[in-house]
Scaffold this active site. Structure first.
Site: not given
Ligand code: PGA
Length: 248
Positions: A97, A13, A95, A165, A171, A211
């Protein structure tokens, strides 16, 4: 599982600098990584070149996004051609985000997938439902629609990995249980069998993200339809090595 090489992607990220990423890269280069795992690190765009120059050749480098055309007046965007020019061969697209913070639509993500593949990049295509969608019981509908928007733009599935995901797990420290991950992975594979082909369904890697840590990876990796991970937070720490070696 048969024929599907275990795949672990790190998604750094917008984190790190040359010092900290350099130290992480040194740890990865020195570690005994399972040769049966394909490893790819998703570097921030400005550090793609740096990561490619420093990482051992057997570790792949990925961009975290790209634009849908090769060049032009698109301030701050990067193209697959530029990513390849810096020596990286993968791109993460769709993704959560990008979808939820930056408003990327299925349509735009599909166009990016088509262009990235046509330029010779390999794609980690991400899908996943929000907590609200899960609670409303529309997880499958959302995940299938997002997968369709990617699938409609893929000709050669050997260049694509699908990352499931769940947004509520990213996160947050709230990992999906191994059973929850397996359930959606299995359904996604059945969807692929029905809408693409039996071959694509049995050969395409479906990886889990949200996570993932050294502590929970082994149990999730033991599930039949989980072919690896996309790791955010833990990919910036030495424990990323343990996640890469989850099946060792
Ligand atoms: P994370 O993120 O492992 O921090 O939960 C996973 C991702 O966004 O690919």
């Amino acid at each position: 599982m048969p024929g599907r090489k275990f795949f672990v992607g790190g998604n750094w990220k917008m984190n790190g600098d040359k010092k900290s990423l350099g130290a992480l890269i040194e740890t990865l280069n020195k570690a005994a990584l399972d040769p049966n795992t394909e490893v790819v690190c998703g570097a921030p765009p400005i550090y793609i070149d740096f990561a490619r120059q420093k990482l051992n050749a057997k570790i792949g480098v990925s961009a975290q996004n790209c634009y849908k055309v090769s060049k032009g007046a698109f301030t701050a965007e990067i193209s697959p051609a530029m990513i390849k020019d810096c020596g990286a061969s993968w791109v993460i697209l769709g993704h959560s985000e990008r979808r939820h913070v930056f408003g990327e639509t299925d349509e735009l993500i599909g166009q990016k997938v088509a262009h990235a593949l046509s330029e010779g990049l390999e794609v980690i295509g991400c899908v996943g439902e929000t907590l609200d969608e899960r609670e409303k019981g529309v997880t499958e509908k959302v995940v299938f629609e997002q997968t369709k928007a990617i699938a409609d733009n893929v000709k050669d599935w050997s260049k694509v990995v699908i990352a499931y995901e769940p947004v509520w797990a990213i996160g947050t420290g709230k990992t999906a249980t191994p059973e929850q991950a397996q359930e959606i992975h299995e359904k996604l594979r059945s969807w692929m069998k029905k809408h693409i082909s039996a071959d694509v369904a049995s050969n395409t890697r479906i990886i889990y993200g949200g996570s993932v840590t050294a502590g929970n990876c082994k149990e999730i990796a033991g599930k039949a339809d989980v072919d690896g991970f996309l790791v955010g937070g833990a990919s910036l720490k030495p424990e990323f090595v343990n996640i890469i070696n989850a099946r060792k």
